[in-house]
Design an enzyme around this catalytic site. Structure first.
Site, PDB file in Angstrom:
ATOM      1  N   LYS A  19       0.799  -1.225   0.000  1.00 56.62           N
ATOM      2  CA  LYS A  19       0.000   0.000   0.000  1.00 56.62           C
ATOM      3  C   LYS A  19       0.828   1.271   0.000  1.00 56.62           C
ATOM      4  O   LYS A  19       0.299   2.357  -0.242  1.00 56.62           O
ATOM      5  CB  LYS A  19      -0.951  -0.006   1.193  1.00 56.62           C
ATOM      6  CG  LYS A  19      -2.043  -1.040   1.063  1.00 56.62           C
ATOM      7  CD  LYS A  19      -2.914  -0.779  -0.153  1.00 56.62           C
ATOM      8  CE  LYS A  19      -4.115  -1.714  -0.156  1.00 56.62           C
ATOM      9  NZ  LYS A  19      -5.012  -1.387  -1.275  1.00 56.62           N
TER      10      LYS A  19
ATOM     11  N   SER B 215      -3.429 -12.270   4.304  1.00 54.37           N
ATOM     12  CA  SER B 215      -4.030 -12.139   2.967  1.00 54.37           C
ATOM     13  C   SER B 215      -3.153 -12.805   1.910  1.00 54.37           C
ATOM     14  O   SER B 215      -3.658 -13.300   0.897  1.00 54.37           O
ATOM     15  CB  SER B 215      -4.263 -10.676   2.610  1.00 54.37           C
ATOM     16  OG  SER B 215      -3.045  -9.988   2.503  1.00 54.37           O
TER      17      SER B 215
END
Lengths: 95, 319
Positions: B49, B263
């Site tokens: 991110k 994830s």
């Protein structure tokens, strides 16, 4: 030859149609046939999944964890024992 | 290059690591099927991110939308917020994050450490609620800068300009690209770039499948598809539950020594599935998957301990 039987996981929001059953059975050689079968056994459920003959935008359906929109959508084929999961589309991912 | 003028400058150029033990064995004479992990935890705050966050802030500064000392608002389940918080701190902005309350404690700690203010959204509805609340708060505070990663083209562009080209440069033989689906920025951006280079490359999405509470919408019309999403970029899309994700995270740790966040387990599960199909079909494959972040932020969940199982993630936003 009779249609294959598959199991279908129902999300909370659609369980009022299945008397709160989480897991139901349906018959059909394609997803379209399965949805027809679901709608026969649980009147109104099919209409919550479809709009103008297509999957609703905020409904995702997976066959054995794979998104049907990449497998022919309503014409995706099924075999006995396949597992279908219906989920609402949410902002749930990695963010 | 290993010398940088600042932390931000060290963004990207993450290593692409082969997985010699986890890649499937192929019969003698059959083409190889190999798995490659792109370690995005090697970014400044430890996740992919950082690419999105720096790109969105740069874009907002350039367009004049983001002025000195302004307040930035963003819905996040953690990583984007952490990236924005670091950059905001260094560049002198304030940050308000809207985050679901059912996220790991480390994410809150990191956000607070870099000075972000957190507004919690209810667990029921998961990130959907965070997005909805952030939109409301944005409307009430028009002076705040709402970057909105789900609909901000700078998010996709970051991956089109960096993640995709880096993979192409390191492995032009790539046949499959597998990444997580959240805002869809990684898959849309890097996927589009790779498909432009070679239209044969399969672009595969793995989305985390959470416990029921996260799908607790009031009605179906409250569903959400990110504005950035373009299904035509994808070849296939898989939904992966907590059990499979945890199993793969542990496998990656045990077999290859890579300590990844949860994830990544979902993404690896899809990658291994595709690898198995290639072996069965006798097709050679070079499969690149994204390691979104490392496992540090999820230690408190207990899943990395020997007997830690996926049940503890029920009701949590683990990706």
């Amino acid at each position: 030859m009779s249609n294959p039987t598959v199991e279908v996981r129902i999300p909370t929001i659609l369980r009022p149609y299945t008397k709160n059953e989480k897991l139901v059975s349906a018959d059909g050689a394609s997803l379209s046939e399965v949805i027809t079968s679901l709608n026969t056994n649980y009147p109104g459920l099919g209409e919550r999944l479809l709009e103008n003959g297509e999957l609703r935008r905020f409904i995702n359906i997976y066959i054995n964890d794979e998104d049907v929109r990449f497998m022919g959508s309503l014409s995706a084929t099924l075999k006995a024992g396949d597992s279908i999961t219906i989920l609402p589309a949410v902002a749930g991912g990695c963010m | 290059m290993t010398r940088y003028e600042s932390l931000e400058d060290s963004l990207g150029h993450t290593p692409l690591i082969g997985l010699p033990k986890l890649s499937p064995k192929t019969p003698a004479g059959a083409p190889r099927v190999r798995l490659w992990a792109k370690l995005e935890d090697r970014n400044p705050t430890g996740s992919i991110k950082d690419r999105t966050a720096i790109a969105m802030i740069d874009d907002a500064e350039k367009s004049g939308k983001l002025k000195p000392a302004a307040t930035i608002l963003e819905p996040t389940s953690g990583n984007t917020g952490i990236s924005l918080a670091m950059i905001a701190k260094v560049r002198g902005y304030k940050l308000v994050c809207v985050m679901p309350e059912n996220t790991s404690v480390e994410r809150r700690q990191l956000l607070e450490m870099w000075g972000a203010k957190i507004i919690y959204s209810p667990a029921a509805g998961g990130s959907n609620e965070a997005v909805r609340m952030a939109k409301e708060i944005s409307a009430q505070n028009p002076e705040w800068v709402f970057l909105y990663q789900y609909g901000n083209p700078a998010n996709t562009l970051a991956h089109y300009q960096t993640t995709g080209p880096e993979i192409w440069e390191d492995l032009p033989e790539i046949t499959h690209f597998v990444a997580g689906l959240g805002t869809t920025g990684t898959l849309m951006g890097a996927g589009k770039f790779l498909r432009e280079k070679n239209p044969e490359i399969a672009v595969i999405a793995a989305e985390p499948r959470y416990g029921e509470v996260v799908y607790g919408l009031r009605n179906l019309d409250a569903g959400f598809v990110p504005e950035l999403y373009d299904a035509s970029i994808l070849t296939r899309r898989f939904s992966v539950g907590a059990e499979d994700s945890v199993k793969r995270v542990k496998e990656l740790l045990e077999v290859e020594g890579i300590f990844a966040g949860i994830s990544t387990g979902a993404i690896l599960h899809a990658a291994i599935g595709v690898a198995g199909e290639c072996v069965a079909a006798g097709i050679g494959a070079e499969i690149v998957f994204i390691v979104c972040d490392a496992g540090w932020k999820y230690l408190s969940t207990g899943i990395y301990s020997n007997d830690g199982d996926a049940d503890v993630l029920e009701g949590q936003l683990w990706a």
